[in-house]
Design a protein around this motif. Sequence first.
Motif, PDB file in Angstrom:
ATOM      1  N   ASN A  34       0.818  -1.218   0.000  1.00  0.00           N
ATOM      2  CA  ASN A  34       0.000   0.000   0.000  1.00  0.00           C
ATOM      3  C   ASN A  34       0.849   1.264   0.000  1.00  0.00           C
ATOM      4  O   ASN A  34       0.325   2.360  -0.194  1.00  0.00           O
ATOM      5  N   PHE A  35       2.150   1.117   0.252  1.00  0.00           N
ATOM      6  CA  PHE A  35       3.064   2.263   0.298  1.00  0.00           C
ATOM      7  C   PHE A  35       4.081   2.238  -0.838  1.00  0.00           C
ATOM      8  O   PHE A  35       5.118   2.891  -0.748  1.00  0.00           O
ATOM      9  N   SER A  36       3.813   1.531  -1.931  1.00  0.00           N
ATOM     10  CA  SER A  36       4.818   1.426  -2.996  1.00  0.00           C
ATOM     11  C   SER A  36       5.131   2.782  -3.636  1.00  0.00           C
ATOM     12  O   SER A  36       6.289   3.053  -3.975  1.00  0.00           O
ATOM     13  N   THR A  37       4.154   3.649  -3.779  1.00  0.00           N
ATOM     14  CA  THR A  37       4.421   4.984  -4.339  1.00  0.00           C
ATOM     15  C   THR A  37       5.232   5.813  -3.355  1.00  0.00           C
ATOM     16  O   THR A  37       6.177   6.498  -3.750  1.00  0.00           O
ATOM     17  N   LEU A  38       4.880   5.734  -2.072  1.00  0.00           N
ATOM     18  CA  LEU A  38       5.655   6.438  -1.046  1.00  0.00           C
ATOM     19  C   LEU A  38       7.088   5.931  -1.049  1.00  0.00           C
ATOM     20  O   LEU A  38       8.035   6.724  -0.985  1.00  0.00           O
ATOM     21  N   ALA A  65      -3.318   5.087  -2.784  1.00  0.00           N
ATOM     22  CA  ALA A  65      -4.584   5.759  -3.121  1.00  0.00           C
ATOM     23  C   ALA A  65      -4.482   7.266  -2.879  1.00  0.00           C
ATOM     24  O   ALA A  65      -5.052   8.060  -3.638  1.00  0.00           O
ATOM     25  N   ALA A  66      -3.758   7.669  -1.851  1.00  0.00           N
ATOM     26  CA  ALA A  66      -3.560   9.091  -1.589  1.00  0.00           C
ATOM     27  C   ALA A  66      -2.753   9.730  -2.711  1.00  0.00           C
ATOM     28  O   ALA A  66      -3.092  10.816  -3.200  1.00  0.00           O
ATOM     29  N   PHE A  67      -1.681   9.055  -3.139  1.00  0.00           N
ATOM     30  CA  PHE A  67      -0.875   9.577  -4.241  1.00  0.00           C
ATOM     31  C   PHE A  67      -1.675   9.607  -5.541  1.00  0.00           C
ATOM     32  O   PHE A  67      -1.449  10.472  -6.387  1.00  0.00           O
ATOM     33  N   LEU A  75       2.435  14.717 -10.148  1.00  0.00           N
ATOM     34  CA  LEU A  75       3.189  13.692  -9.428  1.00  0.00           C
ATOM     35  C   LEU A  75       4.490  13.380 -10.161  1.00  0.00           C
ATOM     36  O   LEU A  75       5.555  13.299  -9.533  1.00  0.00           O
ATOM     37  N   ASN A  76       4.437  13.230 -11.489  1.00  0.00           N
ATOM     38  CA  ASN A  76       5.651  12.965 -12.262  1.00  0.00           C
ATOM     39  C   ASN A  76       6.648  14.107 -12.140  1.00  0.00           C
ATOM     40  O   ASN A  76       7.847  13.879 -11.997  1.00  0.00           O
ATOM     41  N   VAL A 151      -2.129  13.121   0.250  1.00  0.00           N
ATOM     42  CA  VAL A 151      -0.770  13.634   0.331  1.00  0.00           C
ATOM     43  C   VAL A 151      -0.841  15.046   0.921  1.00  0.00           C
ATOM     44  O   VAL A 151      -1.627  15.880   0.463  1.00  0.00           O
ATOM     45  N   LEU A 152      -0.036  15.294   1.941  1.00  0.00           N
ATOM     46  CA  LEU A 152      -0.015  16.593   2.596  1.00  0.00           C
ATOM     47  C   LEU A 152       0.822  17.562   1.754  1.00  0.00           C
ATOM     48  O   LEU A 152       1.954  17.258   1.410  1.00  0.00           O
TER      49      LEU A 152
END
Length: 154
Positions: A34-38, A65-67, A75-76, A151-152
């Motif tokens: 669930n944190f792969s993007t992070l 999901a947040a990302f 994001l890119n 994402v903050l």
Amino acid sequence: MLAALMLPGVVVAGGGSAVPRGNTIAAIVSNDPNFSTLLSAVQAAGLVDTLNSAGPFTVFAPTNAAFAKVPAADLNALLNDRERLRALLLYHVVPGRVTAAQVTGLSSAKTANGANLSIRTSGNMVMINDATVTRADIRASNGIIHVVDTVLMP
């Protein structure tokens, strides 16, 4: 601690970052799909060693999901701008170990990038800026993780 957050990540042959082991914040993030993007963002920013170090840190960790709520082009661009990415990720880190019980007693918290997060509680719901904490108190050997659904943005 801010100086510690400026350490470069571990880079291995092939350009990837070393996979953290143990029960550190970095290891927990790297072992949870669930944190792969992070994880990709932390690696791109060179912060793997930091989240694998002694700490303690409190991390408000956005899920994939947040990302996904961040427009793809934004994001890119962020993932390709190391300094902006570091600033964004450090905005998710609060020095020290702050449990959910402690968070509910706060109205703000100073982040590792020097900016403040706004904290609001309503019943059992905790909001960090515009993000909702969806899971709290994931304990790591070097701190604690609270999962957020957005994402903050500093």
